[in-house]
Design a protein around this motif. Structure first.
Motif, mmCIF file in Angstrom:
data_model
loop_
_atom_site.group_PDB
_atom_site.id
_atom_site.type_symbol
_atom_site.label_atom_id
_atom_site.label_comp_id
_atom_site.label_asym_id
_atom_site.label_seq_id
_atom_site.Cartn_x
_atom_site.Cartn_y
_atom_site.Cartn_z
ATOM 1 N N LEU A 176 -6.632 -1.473 6.657
ATOM 2 C CA LEU A 176 -7.296 -0.208 6.956
ATOM 3 C C LEU A 176 -6.783 0.388 8.266
ATOM 4 C CD1 LEU A 176 -9.374 1.635 5.746
ATOM 5 C CD2 LEU A 176 -11.177 0.140 6.613
ATOM 6 N N LYS A 177 -6.595 -0.468 9.252
ATOM 7 C CA LYS A 177 -6.091 -0.002 10.548
ATOM 8 C C LYS A 177 -4.704 0.626 10.390
ATOM 9 C CE LYS A 177 -5.844 -1.581 15.345
ATOM 10 N NZ LYS A 177 -5.918 -2.743 16.255
ATOM 11 N N ALA A 178 -3.832 -0.050 9.634
ATOM 12 C CA ALA A 178 -2.481 0.472 9.407
ATOM 13 C C ALA A 178 -2.516 1.763 8.596
ATOM 14 C CB ALA A 178 -1.635 -0.581 8.686
ATOM 15 N N TRP A 179 -3.370 1.788 7.589
ATOM 16 C CA TRP A 179 -3.488 2.965 6.720
ATOM 17 C C TRP A 179 -3.953 4.187 7.517
ATOM 18 C CZ3 TRP A 179 -2.002 3.326 1.696
ATOM 19 C CH2 TRP A 179 -2.430 4.444 0.964
ATOM 20 N N LEU A 180 -4.965 3.985 8.356
ATOM 21 C CA LEU A 180 -5.499 5.093 9.156
ATOM 22 C C LEU A 180 -4.491 5.542 10.208
ATOM 23 C CD1 LEU A 180 -9.170 3.821 9.581
ATOM 24 C CD2 LEU A 180 -8.409 5.765 8.195
ATOM 25 N N ALA A 181 -3.721 4.592 10.731
ATOM 26 C CA ALA A 181 -2.691 4.950 11.721
ATOM 27 C C ALA A 181 -1.643 5.870 11.105
ATOM 28 C CB ALA A 181 -2.039 3.690 12.275
ATOM 29 N N PRO B 261 0.807 -1.227 0.000
ATOM 30 C CA PRO B 261 0.000 0.000 0.000
ATOM 31 C C PRO B 261 0.839 1.275 0.000
ATOM 32 C CG PRO B 261 -0.107 -1.084 2.148
ATOM 33 C CD PRO B 261 0.606 -2.015 1.229
ATOM 34 N N MET B 262 2.097 1.171 0.434
ATOM 35 C CA MET B 262 2.931 2.374 0.494
ATOM 36 C C MET B 262 3.235 2.938 -0.892
ATOM 37 S SD MET B 262 3.112 2.958 3.607
ATOM 38 C CE MET B 262 4.295 4.305 3.591
ATOM 39 N N ALA B 263 2.966 2.168 -1.927
ATOM 40 C CA ALA B 263 3.214 2.641 -3.294
ATOM 41 C C ALA B 263 2.098 3.551 -3.804
ATOM 42 C CB ALA B 263 3.377 1.446 -4.234
ATOM 43 N N PHE B 264 1.063 3.780 -2.981
ATOM 44 C CA PHE B 264 -0.121 4.508 -3.446
ATOM 45 C C PHE B 264 -0.382 5.753 -2.606
ATOM 46 C CE2 PHE B 264 -0.445 0.063 -4.512
ATOM 47 C CZ PHE B 264 -0.756 0.111 -5.854
ATOM 48 N N ASP B 265 -1.033 6.725 -3.254
ATOM 49 C CA ASP B 265 -1.350 7.991 -2.577
ATOM 50 C C ASP B 265 -2.647 7.937 -1.782
ATOM 51 O OD1 ASP B 265 0.833 9.668 -3.708
ATOM 52 O OD2 ASP B 265 -0.145 9.143 -5.598
ATOM 53 N N ALA B 266 -3.569 7.063 -2.195
ATOM 54 C CA ALA B 266 -4.869 7.003 -1.522
ATOM 55 C C ALA B 266 -5.427 5.591 -1.614
ATOM 56 C CB ALA B 266 -5.848 8.000 -2.143
ATOM 57 N N LEU B 267 -6.278 5.268 -0.670
ATOM 58 C CA LEU B 267 -6.958 3.982 -0.620
ATOM 59 C C LEU B 267 -8.426 4.220 -0.943
ATOM 60 C CD1 LEU B 267 -6.650 0.943 0.173
ATOM 61 C CD2 LEU B 267 -7.150 1.637 2.542
ATOM 62 N N LEU B 268 -8.965 3.446 -1.892
ATOM 63 C CA LEU B 268 -10.368 3.587 -2.282
ATOM 64 C C LEU B 268 -11.044 2.227 -2.115
ATOM 65 C CD1 LEU B 268 -11.549 5.733 -5.251
ATOM 66 C CD2 LEU B 268 -12.784 3.704 -4.570
ATOM 67 N N LEU B 269 -12.050 2.168 -1.256
ATOM 68 C CA LEU B 269 -12.724 0.913 -0.921
ATOM 69 C C LEU B 269 -14.096 0.866 -1.580
ATOM 70 C CD1 LEU B 269 -12.011 1.090 2.930
ATOM 71 C CD2 LEU B 269 -10.585 -0.014 1.194
ATOM 72 N N LEU B 270 -14.334 -0.160 -2.386
ATOM 73 C CA LEU B 270 -15.623 -0.309 -3.065
ATOM 74 C C LEU B 270 -16.618 -1.049 -2.167
ATOM 75 C CD1 LEU B 270 -14.369 -1.324 -6.637
ATOM 76 C CD2 LEU B 270 -14.964 0.971 -5.811
ATOM 77 N N GLY B 271 -17.835 -1.229 -2.688
ATOM 78 C CA GLY B 271 -18.861 -1.985 -1.983
ATOM 79 C C GLY B 271 -18.710 -3.474 -2.239
ATOM 80 N N GLY B 272 -19.702 -4.240 -1.808
ATOM 81 C CA GLY B 272 -19.650 -5.680 -2.018
ATOM 82 C C GLY B 272 -20.675 -6.407 -1.173
ATOM 83 N N PRO B 273 -20.861 -7.705 -1.435
ATOM 84 C CA PRO B 273 -21.885 -8.487 -0.749
ATOM 85 C C PRO B 273 -21.694 -8.656 0.758
ATOM 86 C CG PRO B 273 -21.100 -9.610 -2.741
ATOM 87 C CD PRO B 273 -20.183 -8.467 -2.484
ATOM 88 N N PRO B 274 -20.459 -8.696 1.301
ATOM 89 C CA PRO B 274 -20.332 -8.990 2.735
ATOM 90 C C PRO B 274 -20.953 -7.914 3.620
ATOM 91 C CG PRO B 274 -18.187 -9.134 1.637
ATOM 92 C CD PRO B 274 -19.135 -8.506 0.679
ATOM 93 N N ASN B 275 -21.355 -8.324 4.819
ATOM 94 C CA ASN B 275 -21.557 -7.377 5.900
ATOM 95 C C ASN B 275 -20.232 -7.251 6.636
ATOM 96 O OD1 ASN B 275 -24.269 -7.082 5.233
ATOM 97 N ND2 ASN B 275 -24.929 -8.687 6.647
#
Length: 247
Positions: free
Chosen positions: A77-82, A46-60
């Motif tokens: 996500l936890k690491a990214w937000l940290a 993930p360090m190679a990217f400027d932003a994280l974009l999360l799509l939708g999907g079937p899971p809850n």
């Protein structure tokens, strides 16, 4: 010469793609989208990217036994937000983001599928993600779960609707972290048609919806121009937030 902005896009199901509108908007804005199918491949660094974009999907959000990849995604996500890096979540992505930030996710008051009007809160009208976007705005919806209220103290609600209380949120003093409950990135009539056919089992299980779902592609044609205009503004605004954060 500056490197183009790159987004790591997390996709949760074969048919819930980034959508024609997101792909076109990214091309116009010179954004590189790297799509990772988290349900069948390893996440790139993930360090190679400027932003994280999360799509939708079937899971809850809490269905980790049925969808084991959710555990890995929550760790990402936890690491990214940290690291306080830019993140934009749609639908399930919005819910996973809220969950990681301490909010409760559970059943919505009723399934929200189709097109509805979202209303920006005072905070939403002030937030840079909605700069140039008028309220109310058209939202394309496809969910049965939702972020619950009250929100944790450091989360701020940006938009609401008759169908769902928390349609959008951000984080106090971290405007580059945003959740959107809608799936406007996939509101092109072709995408709507595809979703209807691929998610037919879930759609047919719904009884408590406000509108006929068989004519959603027709409704999509009616709403698309307005959604496209607003979506391009929202994505350009997000790019601005990413650039500010990148310095």
């Amino acid at each position: 010469m500056d490197m183009p902005i790159s987004f790591l896009v997390v996709q949760h199901a074969d048919w819930e793609t980034p959508g024609k509108l997101l792909v076109q908007t990214a091309q116009q804005a010179d954004i590189r989208l790297e799509i990772t199918h988290i349900y069948r491949q390893a996440i790139p660094d993930p360090m190679a990217f400027d932003a994280l974009l999360l799509l939708g999907g079937p899971p809850n959000v809490h269905e980790e036994k049925q969808f084991p990849f959710l555990k890995e995604e929550k760790q990402l996500l936890k690491a990214w937000l940290a690291m306080d890096r830019p993140c934009l979540g749609f639908c399930l992505g919005h819910q996973l983001l809220a969950d990681s930030l301490g909010a409760v996710v559970g059943a919505n008051s009723r399934p929200s599928v189709g097109f509805t009007r979202g209303h920006l809160t005072h905070a939403g009208k002030e937030h840079p993600i909605f700069k140039g976007v008028s309220s109310p705005l058209s939202l394309f919806k496809w969910h049965g779960q939702a972020v619950q209220t009250p929100l944790p103290r450091d989360l701020v609600m940006l938009a609401t609707s008759d169908q769902c209380v928390v349609e959008a949120f951000s984080v106090v003093d971290r405007p580059h972290i945003i959740g959107l409950q809608c799936d406007n990135h996939a509101a092109h009539p072709d995408d709507v048609r595809s979703w209807l056919s691929h998610d037919e089992k879930w759609i047919n299980s719904l009884t408590d919806t406000e509108q006929s779902l068989s004519d959603l592609p027709q409704q999509a044609k009616f709403h698309y121009e307005a959604i496209q205009t607003d979506f391009i503004r929202i994505m350009n605004n997000f790019v601005g937030l990413v650039e500010n954060h990148r310095g």
